[in-house]
Design an enzyme around this catalytic site. Structure first.
Site, PDB file in Angstrom:
ATOM      1  N   LYS A  66      58.690 -93.272  67.172  1.00 21.92           N
ATOM      2  CA  LYS A  66      59.684 -93.369  66.087  1.00 21.92           C
ATOM      3  C   LYS A  66      61.036 -92.838  66.562  1.00 21.92           C
ATOM      4  O   LYS A  66      62.079 -93.406  66.268  1.00 21.92           O
ATOM      5  CB  LYS A  66      59.191 -92.560  64.886  1.00 21.92           C
ATOM      6  CG  LYS A  66      60.154 -92.580  63.720  1.00 21.92           C
ATOM      7  CD  LYS A  66      59.659 -91.784  62.540  1.00 21.92           C
ATOM      8  CE  LYS A  66      58.843 -92.607  61.622  1.00 21.92           C
ATOM      9  NZ  LYS A  66      58.800 -92.143  60.239  1.00 21.92           N
ATOM     10  N   ARG A  92      59.428 -97.136  55.352  1.00 15.32           N
ATOM     11  CA  ARG A  92      59.089 -96.155  56.388  1.00 15.32           C
ATOM     12  C   ARG A  92      59.652 -94.807  56.006  1.00 15.32           C
ATOM     13  O   ARG A  92      60.703 -94.747  55.369  1.00 15.32           O
ATOM     14  CB  ARG A  92      59.762 -96.492  57.729  1.00 15.32           C
ATOM     15  CG  ARG A  92      59.260 -97.685  58.309  1.00 15.32           C
ATOM     16  CD  ARG A  92      59.801 -98.043  59.664  1.00 15.32           C
ATOM     17  NE  ARG A  92      59.035 -99.215  60.008  1.00 15.32           N
ATOM     18  CZ  ARG A  92      57.833 -99.178  60.537  1.00 15.32           C
ATOM     19  NH1 ARG A  92      57.320 -98.045  60.948  1.00 15.32           N
ATOM     20  NH2 ARG A  92      57.151-100.268  60.717  1.00 15.32           N
ATOM     21  N   HIS A 110      63.970 -95.738  44.460  1.00 13.10           N
ATOM     22  CA  HIS A 110      62.525 -95.758  44.248  1.00 13.10           C
ATOM     23  C   HIS A 110      62.240 -96.279  42.838  1.00 13.10           C
ATOM     24  O   HIS A 110      62.873 -95.825  41.878  1.00 13.10           O
ATOM     25  CB  HIS A 110      61.944 -94.350  44.427  1.00 13.10           C
ATOM     26  CG  HIS A 110      60.453 -94.323  44.325  1.00 13.10           C
ATOM     27  ND1 HIS A 110      59.639 -94.825  45.330  1.00 13.10           N
ATOM     28  CD2 HIS A 110      59.620 -93.899  43.345  1.00 13.10           C
ATOM     29  CE1 HIS A 110      58.368 -94.704  44.956  1.00 13.10           C
ATOM     30  NE2 HIS A 110      58.332 -94.146  43.762  1.00 13.10           N
TER      31      HIS A 110
END
Ligand code: GAR
Length: 187
Positions: A66, A92, A110
Site C-alpha cells: 500500500k 480502501r 459515507h
C-alpha cells in the site's frame, strides 16, 4: 482556483456531482484536476472523460505494498498541486503514506449517520436493521475505517420498504451535501 482530486472505485455519481458543481459555479473557484481510481473499467472513468478530467488508474495488486501505490498517488497529487482530496466511494482505507503527506486535506463521504453503520454496505446494513432515519456524513479522514472528525451530516427519513428507492434518496442527499460542504470548506 482550488484544485480538487476525487478518488472513486465505482460508479462515480458523487464524482459527477462535484465536477458539475465546479463547472456550474455551485462550488466557486474550484476545479477537479484529477480522478484517482483503483478499478480498471469503473464507470467513474467514463464520467471523468465526459468532464475532461485527467485520470490516474492503478491496480493495487501490481504494487508490492500500500505504501508503494500511495507514494505513486501522492507524487501525482504533488505534481497536480492538489489542495483537497475528496474520497467519493473509494473503497480502501487510506494508509500512512497518504496521511503523512495529505492528512488534514482529505475528506470522505459515507452513506449513513456515523458512527452508526460503518463499512462498505452501510445502506443495506441500516435497511436490514430497520432504522427510520437514514443519512449521510462527510468527515475528515484518519487511519480508522469511516472515522475522523465529522464535518457535516444530513438526515434522510424513510419508512418505506424499497431499498432501491432508499438508495436513490440517499445518493441525492449525498450529491447535495458534498457540493455544499466542499463549497464551505474551500470558501
Ligand atoms: C456512495 O454512496 C458513498 O457514500 C459510498 O460509496 C458510494 C459511491 O457511489 N462510500 C462508502 O460506503 C464509504 N464507506 P458513487 O460511486 O456513485 O459516488
Amino acid at each position: 482556483m482550488k484544485r480538487l482530486a476525487v478518488f472513486a472505485s465505482g460508479s462515480g455519481s458523487n464524482f459527477e456531482a462535484i465536477a458539475e458543481g465546479c463547472r456550474s459555479g455551485a462550488i466557486e473557484d474550484a476545479e477537479v484536476v484529477l480522478c484517482v481510481c483503483d478499478k480498471t473499467g469503473a464507470y467513474v472513468l467514463e464520467r471523468a472523460k465526459k468532464f475532461d478530467v485527467p485520470t490516474l488508474v492503478f491496480n493495487p495488486k501490481e504494487f508490492a505494498s500500500k505504501r508503494d501505490f500511495e507514494r505513486m498517488i501522492a507524487d501525482r497529487l504533488d505534481a497536480e498541486r492538489v489542495d483537497l482530496v475528496c474520497l467519493a466511494g473509494y473503497m480502501r482505507i487510506v494508509g500512512e503514506e497518504l496521511l503523512a503527506r495529505y492528512g488534514g486535506r482529505i475528506i470522505n463521504i459515507h452513506p449513513a449517520l456515523l458512527p452508526a453503520f460503518k463499512g462498505a454496505h452501510a445502506i443495506r446494513d441500516a435497511f436490514e436493521y430497520g432504522v427510520k432515519v437514514y443519512g449521510v456524513t462527510i468527515h475528515d479522514v484518519d487511519s480508522s475505517l469511516d472515522g475522523g472528525r465529522i464535518i457535516s451530516q444530513v438526515a434522510v427519513p424513510y419508512e418505506g420498504d424499497d431499498i432501491e428507492e432508499l438508495e436513490s434518496l440517499i445518493h441525492k442527499a449525498e450529491h447535495k451535501l458534498y457540493v455544499e460542504t466542499i463549497s464551505r470548506i474551500i470558501g
